[in-house]
Design a protein around this motif. Structure first.
Motif, short mmCIF file in Angstrom:
data_model
loop_
_atom_site.label_atom_id
_atom_site.label_comp_id
_atom_site.label_asym_id
_atom_site.label_seq_id
_atom_site.Cartn_x
_atom_site.Cartn_y
_atom_site.Cartn_z
N TRP A 12 -42.78 33.82 7.93
CA TRP A 12 -42.07 34.80 8.76
C TRP A 12 -40.84 34.20 9.42
CZ3 TRP A 12 -41.04 39.60 9.61
CH2 TRP A 12 -40.44 39.98 10.82
N GLU A 13 -41.00 33.10 10.14
CA GLU A 13 -39.90 32.53 10.94
C GLU A 13 -38.81 31.87 10.10
OE1 GLU A 13 -39.13 32.84 14.15
OE2 GLU A 13 -40.90 34.07 14.50
N THR A 14 -39.18 31.20 9.02
CA THR A 14 -38.17 30.45 8.27
C THR A 14 -37.55 31.24 7.12
OG1 THR A 14 -39.84 29.47 6.82
CG2 THR A 14 -39.23 28.23 8.83
N THR A 15 -38.21 32.29 6.65
CA THR A 15 -37.69 33.02 5.49
C THR A 15 -37.52 34.51 5.76
OG1 THR A 15 -38.75 31.42 4.02
CG2 THR A 15 -38.03 33.50 3.04
N LEU A 16 -38.60 35.18 6.10
CA LEU A 16 -38.54 36.65 6.21
C LEU A 16 -37.64 37.15 7.33
CD1 LEU A 16 -42.29 37.49 5.53
CD2 LEU A 16 -40.36 37.84 3.99
N LYS A 17 -37.85 36.68 8.53
CA LYS A 17 -37.05 37.13 9.68
C LYS A 17 -35.56 36.84 9.48
CE LYS A 17 -36.98 36.54 14.71
NZ LYS A 17 -37.71 35.89 15.82
N PRO A 18 -35.17 35.63 9.09
CA PRO A 18 -33.74 35.38 8.86
C PRO A 18 -33.16 36.27 7.76
CG PRO A 18 -34.93 33.30 9.01
CD PRO A 18 -35.96 34.38 8.98
N ARG A 19 -33.94 36.55 6.72
CA ARG A 19 -33.44 37.41 5.64
C ARG A 19 -33.22 38.83 6.13
NH1 ARG A 19 -34.65 35.56 0.94
NH2 ARG A 19 -34.06 33.72 2.06
N LEU A 20 -34.18 39.36 6.92
CA LEU A 20 -34.01 40.70 7.50
C LEU A 20 -32.75 40.76 8.35
CD1 LEU A 20 -37.65 41.51 8.71
CD2 LEU A 20 -36.52 42.37 6.66
N ARG A 21 -32.56 39.76 9.18
CA ARG A 21 -31.39 39.75 10.06
C ARG A 21 -30.08 39.66 9.28
NH1 ARG A 21 -32.60 36.74 15.73
NH2 ARG A 21 -34.21 38.19 16.41
N ALA A 22 -30.05 38.87 8.22
CA ALA A 22 -28.84 38.78 7.41
C ALA A 22 -28.52 40.13 6.77
CB ALA A 22 -29.01 37.70 6.33
N ARG A 23 -29.53 40.82 6.30
CA ARG A 23 -29.32 42.14 5.70
C ARG A 23 -28.82 43.14 6.74
NH1 ARG A 23 -34.96 42.19 2.23
NH2 ARG A 23 -34.25 40.77 0.60
N ILE A 24 -29.36 43.07 7.92
CA ILE A 24 -28.94 43.98 9.00
C ILE A 24 -27.49 43.69 9.39
CG2 ILE A 24 -29.31 44.58 11.44
CD1 ILE A 24 -32.38 44.25 10.81
N ARG A 25 -27.12 42.42 9.48
CA ARG A 25 -25.73 42.06 9.82
C ARG A 25 -24.73 42.52 8.76
NH1 ARG A 25 -28.33 37.36 11.44
NH2 ARG A 25 -27.63 36.27 9.56
N ALA A 26 -25.19 42.76 7.55
CA ALA A 26 -24.31 43.23 6.47
C ALA A 26 -24.31 44.76 6.38
CB ALA A 26 -24.76 42.63 5.14
N SER A 27 -24.91 45.43 7.36
CA SER A 27 -25.09 46.88 7.31
C SER A 27 -24.20 47.62 8.29
CB SER A 27 -26.55 47.23 7.60
OG SER A 27 -27.40 46.60 6.65
N LYS A 28 -23.83 48.82 7.91
CA LYS A 28 -23.04 49.69 8.78
C LYS A 28 -23.90 50.65 9.57
CE LYS A 28 -22.08 52.64 4.81
NZ LYS A 28 -21.02 53.11 3.92
N ASN A 29 -25.17 50.82 9.15
CA ASN A 29 -26.11 51.68 9.86
C ASN A 29 -27.53 51.40 9.37
OD1 ASN A 29 -26.28 53.06 7.38
ND2 ASN A 29 -24.86 54.65 8.03
N VAL A 30 -28.47 52.09 9.99
CA VAL A 30 -29.88 51.94 9.63
C VAL A 30 -30.42 53.30 9.25
CG1 VAL A 30 -32.20 51.37 10.48
CG2 VAL A 30 -30.24 49.98 11.16
N LEU A 31 -31.11 53.37 8.13
CA LEU A 31 -31.91 54.54 7.79
C LEU A 31 -33.33 54.15 8.16
CD1 LEU A 31 -29.38 54.89 5.93
CD2 LEU A 31 -30.91 56.07 4.37
N PHE A 32 -33.92 54.89 9.05
CA PHE A 32 -35.27 54.59 9.52
C PHE A 32 -36.19 55.70 9.03
CE2 PHE A 32 -38.05 54.46 13.61
CZ PHE A 32 -39.10 53.85 12.94
N ILE A 33 -37.09 55.37 8.12
CA ILE A 33 -38.05 56.34 7.61
C ILE A 33 -39.24 56.34 8.56
CG2 ILE A 33 -39.55 56.95 5.69
CD1 ILE A 33 -37.45 55.51 3.87
N LEU A 34 -39.44 57.46 9.25
CA LEU A 34 -40.48 57.56 10.29
C LEU A 34 -41.41 58.72 9.96
CD1 LEU A 34 -41.66 56.64 12.99
CD2 LEU A 34 -39.95 58.06 14.13
N SER A 35 -42.66 58.39 9.73
CA SER A 35 -43.67 59.40 9.40
C SER A 35 -44.93 59.19 10.23
CB SER A 35 -44.01 59.33 7.91
OG SER A 35 -44.79 58.17 7.63
N SER A 36 -45.90 60.05 10.02
CA SER A 36 -47.16 59.93 10.76
C SER A 36 -47.94 58.69 10.35
CB SER A 36 -48.02 61.18 10.56
OG SER A 36 -48.36 61.32 9.19
#
Length: 187
Positions: A64-88
């Motif tokens: 999580w700390e060394t691979t997954l979290k940094p990868r998520l953050r890099a993808r978010i920094r390359a984004s102009k917005n977020v699509l959030f799929i929210l269901s029950s």
């Protein structure tokens, strides 16, 4: 600073991942994400640029700390917005909390919330505003509920034409200057 061209899609995937051959595909919110990708692949006017494709994939068992979290953050920094799929079935997982918290509270990205269990503009509304049924879903991910007022947020039912419209809305892109309020398509 990297060029923000992608749409980051946040959705719930069970943790740990389902050990079956289906893996993440066994989680319903992930199936909606795949349908958005399919719409984009089959319709050139469906303006979805998948931020998850901007960095290389990781294995389900990655640290999580060394691979997954940094990868998520890099993808978010390359984004102009977020699509959030929210269901029950959306659950407040560690990854989803991190994605929403970082995207809103650190990167100030506009959010397009897609509600797959609602298929019309009318189904999201009550008395001229967002219905309590929709607001109740926000409790599934408390960091979203508690931060939604900080960025422009558009609430959209599961309707390809409205999702397509939202993806082209320049007010829902990083740096647009849009007010940090709740938006929805009027009936």
């Amino acid at each position: 600073m990297s060029l923000r061209i992608g749409n980051y899609t946040a959705f719930y995937v069970a943790e740990p991942f389902n050990p079956s051959r289906l893996g993440a595909n066994a989680t319903r919110d992930f199936l909606y994400y795949n349908l958005i990708k399919a719409w984009s692949a089959s319709d050139a006017s469906f303006n979805f640029r998948d931020s998850h494709a901007l960095t290389y994939n990781v294995r389900d068992g990655s640290d999580w700390e060394t691979t997954l979290k940094p990868r998520l953050r890099a993808r978010i920094r390359a984004s102009k917005n977020v699509l959030f799929i929210l269901s029950s079935v959306t659950v407040n997982s560690r990854a989803l909390r991190e994605e929403i918290d970082y995207a809103i509270n650190d990167q100030s990205l506009p959010v397009i919330v897609i509600y797959p269990e609602f298929t019309t503009k009318e189904s999201l509304l009550s008395n001229g505003g967002i219905s309590q049924r929709i607001r109740n879903l926000w409790a599934n991910v408390p960091v979203f509920r508690d931060s939604v007022h900080k960025v422009p947020t558009l609430h959209v039912p599961w309707a390809k034409d409205l999702i397509k419209l939202a993806l082209n809305d320049t007010d829902l892109m990083n740096g647009s200057g849009a007010l940090p309020i709740q938006y929805f398509y009027k009936v």
